[in-house]
Design a protein around this motif. Structure first.
Motif, short mmCIF file in Angstrom:
data_model
loop_
_atom_site.label_atom_id
_atom_site.label_comp_id
_atom_site.label_asym_id
_atom_site.label_seq_id
_atom_site.Cartn_x
_atom_site.Cartn_y
_atom_site.Cartn_z
N UNK A 210 0.83 -1.20 0.00
CA UNK A 210 0.00 0.00 0.00
C UNK A 210 0.86 1.24 0.00
N UNK A 211 0.26 2.35 0.40
CA UNK A 211 0.98 3.62 0.42
C UNK A 211 1.66 3.77 1.77
N UNK A 212 2.88 3.24 1.89
CA UNK A 212 3.57 3.27 3.18
C UNK A 212 4.41 4.54 3.32
N UNK A 213 3.72 5.64 3.46
CA UNK A 213 4.40 6.94 3.55
C UNK A 213 5.29 6.99 4.80
N UNK A 214 4.75 6.48 5.90
CA UNK A 214 5.48 6.52 7.16
C UNK A 214 6.79 5.73 7.07
N UNK A 215 6.67 4.50 6.54
CA UNK A 215 7.85 3.65 6.42
C UNK A 215 8.89 4.24 5.48
N UNK A 216 8.40 4.80 4.39
CA UNK A 216 9.32 5.39 3.40
C UNK A 216 10.05 6.59 4.00
N UNK A 217 9.30 7.43 4.71
CA UNK A 217 9.88 8.62 5.30
C UNK A 217 10.99 8.22 6.29
N UNK A 218 10.69 7.20 7.10
CA UNK A 218 11.65 6.73 8.09
C UNK A 218 12.91 6.20 7.39
N UNK A 219 12.69 5.44 6.32
CA UNK A 219 13.81 4.88 5.57
C UNK A 219 14.68 5.98 4.96
N UNK A 220 14.01 6.99 4.38
CA UNK A 220 14.75 8.07 3.73
C UNK A 220 15.65 8.78 4.74
N UNK A 221 15.12 9.04 5.93
CA UNK A 221 15.91 9.71 6.96
C UNK A 221 17.19 8.93 7.25
N UNK A 222 17.00 7.63 7.40
CA UNK A 222 18.15 6.79 7.74
C UNK A 222 19.15 6.71 6.58
N UNK A 223 18.61 6.51 5.37
CA UNK A 223 19.48 6.37 4.19
C UNK A 223 20.30 7.63 3.95
N UNK A 224 19.64 8.78 4.13
CA UNK A 224 20.35 10.06 3.92
C UNK A 224 21.41 10.24 5.01
N UNK B 189 8.65 18.69 -3.26
CA UNK B 189 9.11 17.30 -3.30
C UNK B 189 8.31 16.45 -2.31
N UNK B 190 8.08 16.97 -1.10
CA UNK B 190 7.34 16.15 -0.14
C UNK B 190 5.89 15.97 -0.57
N UNK B 191 5.33 16.98 -1.22
CA UNK B 191 3.96 16.82 -1.74
C UNK B 191 3.92 15.73 -2.81
N UNK B 192 4.94 15.74 -3.65
CA UNK B 192 5.03 14.75 -4.72
C UNK B 192 5.17 13.34 -4.11
N UNK B 193 5.98 13.23 -3.06
CA UNK B 193 6.17 11.93 -2.41
C UNK B 193 4.84 11.41 -1.87
N UNK B 194 4.08 12.29 -1.19
CA UNK B 194 2.79 11.89 -0.63
C UNK B 194 1.88 11.29 -1.70
N UNK B 195 1.94 11.87 -2.91
CA UNK B 195 1.09 11.35 -3.99
C UNK B 195 1.65 10.06 -4.57
N UNK B 196 2.94 10.06 -4.84
CA UNK B 196 3.51 8.95 -5.60
C UNK B 196 3.61 7.66 -4.78
N UNK B 197 3.71 7.77 -3.45
CA UNK B 197 3.72 6.52 -2.66
C UNK B 197 2.41 5.74 -2.85
#
Lengths: 480, 404
Positions: A11-25, A62-70
């Motif tokens: 599904x649209x795992x915005x929370x998981x993606x956001x958490x992952x991005x923080x760590x990856x960066x 960019x964050x608005x785009x992420x919210x949609x594309x997830x």
């Protein structure tokens, strides 16, 4: 360098993606070293454990785009989004402005696809009334292309707030019970009602609004792709409509013009043009029926006086007292006007008194109803009635009391101080003076007396003007 | 739904379909009250599409198709032998509310034949809107057709309840109106339009509700001899004088039991399409009517190429245009480049130099744009002056169903 595998939920795992991005960066892991997988049971294949990392400041766009594309159904979405974030964080802060960039272009297409699916869900969901409930309950079955249920639901809350509804989809369900929105597990088509008593009528409407002379199924399919059809009751009519279209048009073209079966309703046609109110009573009945065109008012307050009075006085609007009694100029300002008239030799019973606005516009403050000045637009809403009223009274002279009356009579705003005195209002002779309520508002006695004298002077001139023969233009005025 | 009501609905929807407008756009965003029903979303929503490719957004019906007028082009003229019906005010309210609850529609577009008198008819229509708003807390979209022959106070009232008002001019010239719509009068139509436009503007400034989505109108194309240039001139006047949100063009289409004095043929759909394109050039692309008219033959738009391309072909000396340097105004004049593509180009070129493949990602009209455009890796050179350029750019017409 090893490949880091990040697993996110279906599904649209915005929370998981956001958490992952923080760590990856934070770990400075470039996209080519990261792999995203989607699974509901993470941790089985030796995934990377994503540690808590500080938030990353990325541009709003960019964050608005992420919210949609997830929400997109493409499994590659997270990898593409992470590439975008990586580039934005590494020297291409304004990357989104380069719409021609292949990555930006691709992500933009995905976002558009999600927005379109959202829009189509808002458009194509069809509620059916559920049986067996005392209160109305509705349910719909819908199959979105992307993971958009949660993003789409608020629209239905805003629109159907007083309704109890459920939307069932293969990716989850949403229920609104008039108070709260709750999301539940995926459901099956069979869980929704399979009919609704208004569907046949709706299909009839759909068939009838179609114009066979313009048949263009390609244009229809571009906007309403076939994948949505099976959940829309009206689409059952489509094949038949397309098949018979050509034949229907041919028939219309071939058919010769027929003679009218009924004779021309001459009398009805003549009577149709005879719609204007012919008396003040008729006009007042129309005003009463329409109701207030301004906020407030318990009733309309009509003009009062002999129907063919020589002088018409036009005020602003009824006040608190007028609104309660249903008569013009009976409050404090009206009493002052009556007194001044008497002193100037004008009999109140001989003149016609009315207002520009026929309803009391007010604001409620506690127990008090505070007069609110009508706006220009509101005064003009009442203008056609005032014009008709004057046409029916046909006075020799119209007196505008105050700026609102001038606006109503002339159609444009004019300050009283500059225009006080004689005037013309369309075909009518006129006179402009202050509204008596202005006299009541003056702070000290001396100015009040002075203003009252000036007002009296105006009324005396009005009295004289009305005596003069206005039609021949011969004015026999003592004052001039 | 009751059988009788279903039958009426068929008749009164059939009678309403020649009005092109169905849009639910332009209303301020609203949400429903806890006890009410309905919302508006700004751009509007199309809830279905019929096989003519048209959007079904509003419940578009007539209150009645009985009519005392005798407009030759109209399916509901009094001399026509079509089936007649009349809704009660409550029936329209029920249909709107029940259809709305099932998410079939954005709201109501109500029009009517003239019965008894223009005032009586208009009052009934206003009553529908009032009941929806007051008795049902309806916050969805309401579009009311205004009857210009009705008394002016009814317009004042209608705008307080409706999101949009419209009067169809139907025929662009006074002469055609006289011939084909004997009961109508161009002057009183424009007086009513002026009244609405003034009130809409005032209410907007005063932040009050009066037809917040503005007013629109419609002209029929192909029922009279008016040229495209004259139709567009009329449109420019309507946009200029009355701040129309939109002018709709409706290709005159065969109707059941049509009048003997009108052409009976397939509707000129391509002509209608070209007029819409030209209309957009007037409103969003900085063209004026005379520029468009000058590239039309005898006042008629080229049916083979779109009006922007037609203009560019006649004004080749203004091209080619450099996508990396040209002003926005000139980019808007490049065939195949829409306003949105132009905006993206203007922003993107601040960061990069655009090549042909970049432009291809921003527009779907590259084939038409290419001969008029310079990019970092492309220059049309002499191709622009080739005589067969027009022929090469003509869109292949879709196979007509007639030959299948």
């Amino acid at each position: 360098m090893t490949l880091h595998r990040i697993t996110l939920k279906t599904g649209a795992d915005l929370h998981g993606f956001r958490k992952a991005v923080r760590w990856l960066i934070a770990e400075e892991l470039a996209p080519q070293h990261v792999m995203f997988a989607v699974d509901d049971a993470p941790g089985l294949f030796g995934d990377e454990t994503v540690a808590i990392a500080p938030p990353v400041a990325i541009p709003k766009g960019v964050s608005r785009l992420i919210e949609q594309v997830v929400c997109h159904s493409d499994p590659e979405r997270y990898a593409l989004l992470y590439s975008l974030v990586w580039r934005v964080q590494n020297g291409e802060r304004e990357l989104l402005e380069v719409a021609s960039d292949p990555l930006v272009h691709r992500i933009d297409l995905m976002a558009r696809s999600v927005r379109r699916d959202l829009h189509k869900m808002h458009a194509f969901v069809r509620f059916r009334r559920m049986g067996g409930h005392e209160l109305e309950r509705f349910a719909a079955w819908f199959e979105p292309e992307h993971f958009i249920l949660e993003a789409a639901a608020p629209f239905f809350v805003d629109r159907f707030r007083s309704m109890d509804w459920t939307i069932l989809t293969p990716i989850g369900s949403a229920r609104w019970d008039r108070h709260e929105l709750a999301f539940g597990p995926p459901r099956r088509r069979e869980d929704a009602p399979d009919e609704d008593s208004f569907e046949e009528g709706w299909r009839g409407y759909y068939e009838s609004i179609f114009n066979p002379a313009r048949v263009n199924p390609t244009a229809m399919r571009a906007e309403m792709p076939k994948k949505y059809w099976r959940n829309m009751p009206e689409t059952a009519a489509i094949p038949g409509l397309i098949q018979t279209a050509a034949q229907r048009v041919e028939r219309m073209i071939e058919q010769e013009a027929t003679m009218p079966a009924k004779r021309t309703p001459e009398r009805a046609i003549e009577a149709m043009w005879d719609q204007e109110p012919k008396t003040l009573e008729e006009l007042n009945a129309i005003i009463a029926k329409a109701g207030p065109l301004v906020p407030g008012a318990t009733q309309a307050v009509f003009g009062e006086g002999p129907h063919h009075a020589e002088i018409v006085f036009v005020g602003e609007q009824p006040g608190d007292q007028e609104d309660l009694q249903g008569r013009p100029f009976v409050g404090p300002a009206g009493k002052l006007l009556t007194q001044a008239m008497r002193e100037a030799g004008i009999e109140r019973e001989q003149v016609y008194l009315t207002n520009a606005v026929k309803h009391f516009k007010f604001e409620q403050r506690g127990h008090r109803r505070i007069h609110a000045k009508p706006t220009t637009g509101e005064v003009k809403h009442y203008r056609p009635w005032l014009m008709k009223e004057l046409e029916l009274v046909r006075p020799k002279l119209i007196v505008a009391l105050g700026a609102t009356a001038v606006l109503a009579l002339s159609g444009k705003a004019t300050p009283i101080t500059r225009s006080r005195g004689r005037a013309t209002f369309g075909p009518y002779q006129g006179y402009i003076t202050v509204h008596p309520s202005y006299l009541l508002r003056l702070p000290d006695e001396a100015t009040k007396r002075e203003a009252y004298e000036a007002f009296l002077g105006d009324l005396r001139r009005i009295h004289d003007l009305a005596q003069a023969d206005l039609e021949t233009g011969e004015l026999r005025l003592a004052a001039e | 739904m009751d059988e009788k009501l279903s039958k009426k609905l068929r008749i009164l929807a059939d009678a309403a379909k020649y009005d092109a407008s169905c849009s639910s756009s332009g209303a301020p965003k609203r949400k429903s009250d806890p006890d009410g029903l309905g919302s508006t979303v700004g751009t509007g929503i199309c809830h279905a599409y019929t096989p003519d490719g048209r959007c079904v957004s509003l419940l578009k019906i007539l209150l009645t198709n009985y009519c005392l007028f005798d407009c030759a082009y109209c399916v509901n003229r009094r001399s026509s032998n079509v089936k007649r019906a009349k809704f009660s005010v409550d029936e329209v309210v029920t249909l709107t509310v029940e259809f709305y609850k099932r998410n079939y529609i954005e709201g109501l577009f109500l029009s009517s034949g003239i019965i008894r008198s223009p005032d009586y008819t208009m009052e009934q229509m206003i009553l529908v809107a009032k009941k929806l708003r007051r008795d049902h807390g309806f916050r969805g979209y309401i579009h009311l057709k205004t009857i210009p022959e009705a008394s002016p106070w009814l317009i004042e009232e209608a705008g307080l309840w409706a999101d949009r008002l419209s009067i169809n001019l139907e025929l662009p010239t006074e002469k055609s109106l006289e011939q084909l719509a004997p009961e109508k009068d161009g002057a009183s139509i424009e007086t009513a339009m002026a009244q609405m436009s003034e009130r809409i503007e005032e209410a907007r400034e005063e932040r009050r509700h009066f037809s917040p989505a503005g007013q629109t109108t419609q002209m029929i194309v192909g029922a009279d001899e008016t040229t495209d240039a004259d139709v567009l001139r009329k449109s420019a006047t309507l946009y200029g004088h009355y701040a129309m949100k939109r002018v709709y063009y409706s290709a005159f289409s065969p109707i059941p039991d049509s009048s003997a004095i009108l052409p009976l043929k397939s509707p000129p759909l391509m002509r209608e399409n070209r007029l819409y394109q030209a209309d957009w050039l007037l409103r969003y692309y900085g063209f004026d009517v005379d520029e468009i008219a000058s590239s039309a033959e005898k006042g008629m738009l080229d049916l083979d190429v779109d009006p922007k391309l037609a203009w560019a072909l006649k004004n080749r000396h203004r091209f080619p245009v450099d996508v990396n340097r040209a002003e926005r105004e000139m980019l808007l004049r490049v065939p195949g480049l829409g306003a949105r593509a132009v905006d993206k180009i203007v922003v993107a070129r601040k960061h990069t130099t655009l090549r042909l493949e970049d432009v291809a990602r921003l527009t779907s009209g590259l084939k038409r744009a290419k001969p008029f455009l310079i990019t970092a890796d492309h220059h049309p050179k002499a191709r622009l002056d080739k005589l067969d350029l027009r022929e090469r750019l003509i869109e292949k017409p879709e196979q007509l169903s007639l030959f299948v």
